[in-house]
Every structure is written in structure tokens, then in C-alpha cells.
Design an enzyme around this catalytic site. Structure first.
Site, PDB file in Angstrom:
ATOM      1  N   LYS A  53      31.231 -37.021 -17.306  1.00 36.60           N
ATOM      2  CA  LYS A  53      30.098 -36.914 -18.237  1.00 36.60           C
ATOM      3  C   LYS A  53      30.608 -36.751 -19.660  1.00 36.60           C
ATOM      4  O   LYS A  53      30.169 -37.446 -20.583  1.00 36.60           O
ATOM      5  CB  LYS A  53      29.211 -35.705 -17.862  1.00 36.60           C
ATOM      6  CG  LYS A  53      28.349 -35.937 -16.631  1.00 36.60           C
ATOM      7  CD  LYS A  53      27.733 -34.642 -16.118  1.00 36.60           C
ATOM      8  CE  LYS A  53      27.095 -34.900 -14.747  1.00 36.60           C
ATOM      9  NZ  LYS A  53      26.741 -33.692 -14.011  1.00 36.60           N
ATOM     10  N   GLN A  97      26.115 -27.431 -14.157  1.00 37.15           N
ATOM     11  CA  GLN A  97      26.652 -28.214 -13.040  1.00 37.15           C
ATOM     12  C   GLN A  97      26.442 -27.472 -11.721  1.00 37.15           C
ATOM     13  O   GLN A  97      26.802 -26.293 -11.598  1.00 37.15           O
ATOM     14  CB  GLN A  97      28.149 -28.493 -13.278  1.00 37.15           C
ATOM     15  CG  GLN A  97      28.785 -29.392 -12.239  1.00 37.15           C
ATOM     16  CD  GLN A  97      28.207 -30.812 -12.253  1.00 37.15           C
ATOM     17  OE1 GLN A  97      27.971 -31.399 -13.306  1.00 37.15           O
ATOM     18  NE2 GLN A  97      27.976 -31.363 -11.075  1.00 37.15           N
ATOM     19  N   ASP A 120      18.611 -32.661 -17.186  1.00 42.40           N
ATOM     20  CA  ASP A 120      18.728 -32.976 -15.755  1.00 42.40           C
ATOM     21  C   ASP A 120      17.345 -33.155 -15.127  1.00 42.40           C
ATOM     22  O   ASP A 120      17.222 -33.717 -14.039  1.00 42.40           O
ATOM     23  CB  ASP A 120      19.456 -31.824 -15.027  1.00 42.40           C
ATOM     24  CG  ASP A 120      20.818 -32.244 -14.491  1.00 42.40           C
ATOM     25  OD1 ASP A 120      21.100 -33.455 -14.469  1.00 42.40           O
ATOM     26  OD2 ASP A 120      21.583 -31.347 -14.095  1.00 42.40           O
TER      27      ASP A 120
END
Ligand code: NAD
Length: 285
Positions: A53, A97, A120
Site C-alpha cells: 500500500k 491493518q 477502508d
């Protein structure tokens, strides 16, 4: 017959090119879209995902920070750090994460993220907005899958879509997106009695389970679109999906490979969501 390969990198490249003018327009206003990723612990797969990422953001000329914490970080300390990032106007997107260490409740942590920075799309406010058909941030993997399906000649409206797996991050949101696009959607899970009976009538089959090669060619409808979300290590130690690519590509019309399919799209849609978050700061204030 051999299925057409839906290449993640090729589709991602097109999307990235389309993003360039939006990035330039933001830069002209003094804004560089900025993502902060929080990584707790040293899970090897998470390290790889976070690095991928970060590198993608830097290559696109965006700003990316990775904050790494030891696995014994307390839930309270993590939430306090997120609250500070919520208040920081230079941060447009915040991503924690997953998975988190066992002692930390992921739902509580995600609920701490400002929904306007939840790139997200996992916050209940964003999950709810998607459910009522007014999405703000669409979770990146299902968002990327929809972009891949757009590249096929299959019309989603009226199609039979079958989603295997009902997780909050893939199965449920992709089912909602397909339904919103006019498909008739069936969601299968580990309790589904006759999986093949469902998969065999799918014009669009999305498999997000995490079991290597569980869907074989004989379970697939001829000429269908097969989207393989799974990322597994096969018996030979190589990366493989939830679909047995070798037999499936003999039957399907389109198929996403693993690697080189959905995974690349997930990161690309994170770029899209972060740019959108930065653009929204111009309209919010
Ligand atoms: P999860 O473990 O949260 O959910 C798995 C789902 O599969 C559950 O709903 C479960 O009921 C269902 N399931 C389990 N066994 C089944 C069976 N035999 N038949 C039918 N359904 C069954 O998983 P997840 O987070 O959605 O991830 C699924 C896979 O996708 C994993 O391999 C993961 O690594 C991968 N993944 C890939 C990306 C990407 O960017 N490519 C993103 C997220 C997840």
C-alpha cells in the site's frame, strides 16, 4: 475454450491514469491526499500488505505514513492515537491493518475512526450507508471487484450472482453492490448444503472463503464471470486462490487470476477512496 483473464494490474493501470487529473487538481489547491496506516504487531502477511500500500501511494505521488506499534499495544492507546489522527487535518485517510492482536477489539477500534476518514469503508456508518444504497466509502476489495466486472460483456442487471463467503469486508458488501446493480444475489456460507447447485447457475460467481482451489471447473456455469478473491498458499507453497484456475478457465467466460487479480484492485481502490476523502475536505468546510 479458455476464459478471458481479467488482469488486475491492467485494469488498475487504467484507473490510476484516470486518477491523475484529480490528483493534479488537488495539488493545485495545495492538497496532497494523505493516508496513515496503523500496523500493530508483526504478522508477516500484514507487513507485506502494508508495504505494498505504502509503495503504491508513494509511486502515485501521494502521501503515505505507516505507524508501527508492538503487539502489546493497549486498545486504549490505539484508540487515542486514532482520535489524534481524526483531529489532524493533514491526514485524509486512516486505515488500521487487520487482523489486530487478540486483546484488541477490532470493532471498537474501527468505530473510533472518523467515518469521513474511514477509507477502508468498515465503520458501521459507512457499512450502513452502503446498505441503504447511499455509499460514502465502499470497501476496497468489493469496489475493485465491481470495476473488474465492468470490464466484461456480462450485464449485471438481471444476472444471477452467487457470492461464496459472507464476511463484513468482502462477502456482504459485494453482495450489496451486486444487488444495487440489479443482480439477483445468493450468498453462500459454510453451512450451505449444496454449494455446487448454487455455483452452477451463477452468471457472476464471487468466491471469498480462504480455502485453496475449493471451486472446480465442474461447479461453474459455462461462460460465467468468476471472481477469485481468496489468497492462499497451496500444497506446493505457491500462492493460489479459492478457485482451481486450471479447470475453471476451461469453463468460465472470464476469470481473475491469483496472483494478478483482485489483490491489485484492492490497493487501487484504496487510492480512489483516499483521493475522494481529500476531495471531500474541499466541500465539507
Ligand atoms: P472470512 O474468513 O472472514 O470469511 C470466510 C467466509 O467463507 C465465511 O463467511 C464462511 O462462512 C465462508 N465459508 C467458509 N467455508 C466455507 C465453505 N466450505 N463453503 C462456503 N462458504 C464457506 O474471510 P474473508 O476475510 O472474507 O477472506 C476470504 C479470502 O479472501 C481469504 O483467502 C482472504 O485472504 C482473501 N482476501 C483477499 C483480498 C484481496 O484483496 N484479494 C481481500 C480480503 C480478503
Amino acid at each position: 475454450m479458455n476464459a478471458q483473464i481479467l488482469s488486475g494490474p491492467a485494469i488498475a493501470e487504467e484507473i490510476k491514469n484516470e486518477l491523475q487529473p484529480r490528483i493534479e487538481a488537488l495539488k493545485a489547491k495545495g492538497i496532497i491526499p494523505s493516508l496513515t496506516v496503523i500496523l500493530v504487531g508483526d504478522d508477516p502477511a500484514s507487513q507485506v500488505y502494508v508495504n505494498n500500500k505504502h509503495n503504491t501511494f508513494i509511486k502515485m505521488g501521494l502521501s503515505s505514513q505507516v505507524e508501527r506499534f508492538p503487539s502489546d499495544l493497549s486498545e486504549k492507546a490505539l484508540c487515542q492515537r486514532i482520535q489524534a489522527l481524526n483531529q489532524d487535518p493533514s491526514v485524509h485517510g486512516i486505515l488500521v491493518q487487520l487482523p489486530l492482536p487478540k486483546h484488541i477489539n477490532p470493532q471498537k477500534v474501527i468505530a473510533t475512526i472518523d467515518p469521513n476518514k474511514d477509507v477502508d469503508g468498515f465503520h458501521v456508518a459507512n457499512a450502513g450507508a452502503l446498505m441503504i444504497g447511499q455509499p460514502k466509502f465502499i470497501p476496497c476489495t468489493p469496489y475493485g471487484i465491481m470495476k473488474m466486472i465492468e470490464k466484461t460483456n456480462v450485464t449485471v442487471r438481471g444476472a444471477e450472482a452467487v457470492v461464496i463467503g459472507a464476511s463484513n469486508i468482502v462477502g456482504k458488501p459485494i453482495a450489496l453492490l451486486l444487488q444495487a446493480a440489479g443482480a439477483t444475489v445468493t450468498i453462500c456460507n459454510s453451512k450451505t448444503k449444496d454449494l455446487a447447485a448454487h455455483t452452477k447457475r451463477a452468471d457472476i460467481l464471487v468466491v471469498a472463503v480462504g480455502k485453496p482451489k475449493m471451486i472446480t471447473g465442474d461447479m461453474i456455469k459455462p461462460n460465467s464471470v468468476v471472481i477469485d478473491v481468496g489468497i492462499n498458499r497451496g500444497e506446493d507453497g505457491k500462492l493460489c486462490g479459492d478457485v482451481d484456475e486450471e479447470t475453471a478457465k476451461e469453463v468460465a467466460g472470464y476469470i481473475t487470476p491469483v496472483p494478478g487479480g483482485v489483490g491489485v484492485m484492492t490497493i487501487t481502490m484504496l487510492l480512489v477512496n483516499t483521493i475522494e476523502a481529500a476531495e471531500k475536505t474541499l466541500t465539507t468546510f
